[in-house]
Design an enzyme around this catalytic site. Structure first.
Site, short mmCIF file in Angstrom:
data_model
loop_
_atom_site.label_atom_id
_atom_site.label_comp_id
_atom_site.label_asym_id
_atom_site.label_seq_id
_atom_site.Cartn_x
_atom_site.Cartn_y
_atom_site.Cartn_z
N HIS A 199 0.83 -1.20 0.00
CA HIS A 199 0.00 0.00 0.00
C HIS A 199 0.87 1.26 0.00
CE1 HIS A 199 -3.21 -2.80 0.95
NE2 HIS A 199 -4.10 -1.83 0.86
N HIS A 241 1.54 -3.68 9.31
CA HIS A 241 2.97 -3.58 9.01
C HIS A 241 3.69 -2.93 10.17
CE1 HIS A 241 2.68 -4.71 4.72
NE2 HIS A 241 1.54 -4.04 4.73
#
Length: 278
Positions: A199, A241
């Site tokens: 992303h 993440h």
């Protein structure tokens, strides 16, 4: 006739025992003869000598430290930790600690669990499938050659991003944070790995692409930058993440745009490629 005892009387000791001296050797000095009279004291003096003590101490230390085997010097040097290794271990520990502290939307029971649906909406806005479908639709609906060229290169950039991120994830194989919940939208096999954030790479690359090839007003340009930053920050808030995954993702996406510019497909280049295929 004199008896044998009388002939060898000088060689007899005070205790009545006879001592025989070797004819092939010269008699030792008187000092050694005095020491030889007490063998136990001679052994103790030899054991207490400085050379003996130093040698036995060093051999004992080396044997105990290596488990009975003496290691070569190069192996002993590798046992000492390097400054680079200590720095990387410290950075990794800080990264894990900070990522866990910032994962405030990792689940509904977290401190910011009520904001999790909004974060997941931001997650979908940076997903690859909506961007691929949107770029293909704009390419199909575009009437001008310039618009088709821009949308075609955007589509190529999105495909390139997916390929590069998948390769890096498959090579690094870093697991996602322990507090992450695998409830992401449309995941693939490599999405179980964390480094780098796809992303973040897509947001950075698309932001540079839109700002360079679309005529946008100043508020829209600021909105594009805020969207890219918010997409990356939401990955840490959701626990998807670590911080370093997102930071490297931004850097990788920024560099990917330079690669897209180097591989830019113009209408002339596209027509020549189609002609060669025919």
């Amino acid at each position: 006739m004199p008896s044998p005892k009388a002939r060898s009387g000088g060689a007899a000791g005070s205790s009545g025992r006879y001592e025989f001296m070797s004819l092939s050797r010269s008699p030792p000095p008187p000092a050694l003869q005095r020491q030889g009279s007490d063998p136990t004291a001679a052994r103790l003096r030899a054991a207490d000598s400085p050379t003996r003590r130093r040698g036995s101490g060093s051999s004992t230390a080396s044997t105990s430290s290596t488990g009975g085997q003496q290691l070569p010097e190069e192996d002993c040097m590798r046992l000492n930790p390097s400054i680079l290794g200590i720095a990387l271990s410290s950075l990794l520990a800080i990264d894990l600690w900070l990522s866990k502290r910032l994962g405030v939307c990792a689940c509904e029971d977290s401190s910011w669990g009520s904001v999790r649906p909004l974060m997941k909406l931001v997650e979908v806005s940076g997903h690859g499938i909506p961007w691929l479908v949107g770029a293909a639709y704009c390419l199909y609906k575009s009437d001008s050659a310039a618009g088709q060229e821009v949308m075609l290169n955007l589509l190529m950039a999105l495909v390139l991003d997916l390929v590069l991120v998948s390769i890096v994830k498959a090579v690094v194989r870093r697991r996602r944070p322990a507090h992450n919940r695998m409830d992401m939208f449309a995941t693939f096999s490599v999405d179980r790995y964390s480094f780098p954030s796809g992303h973040a790479t897509r947001a950075a690359m698309c932001a540079r692409f839109l700002l360079a090839h679309l005529v946008l007003a100043a508020p829209l340009r600021v909105l594009v930058l805020l969207w890219a930053a918010f997409v990356g920050f939401s990955r840490v808030l959701l626990g998807r993440h670590n911080v370093t995954d997102v930071a490297f993702g931004f850097f990788m996406g920024y560099c990917q745009y330079n690669l897209v510019e180097a591989l830019w497909l113009s209408p002339v280049t596209l027509q020549s490629m189609v002609g060669q295929l025919e």
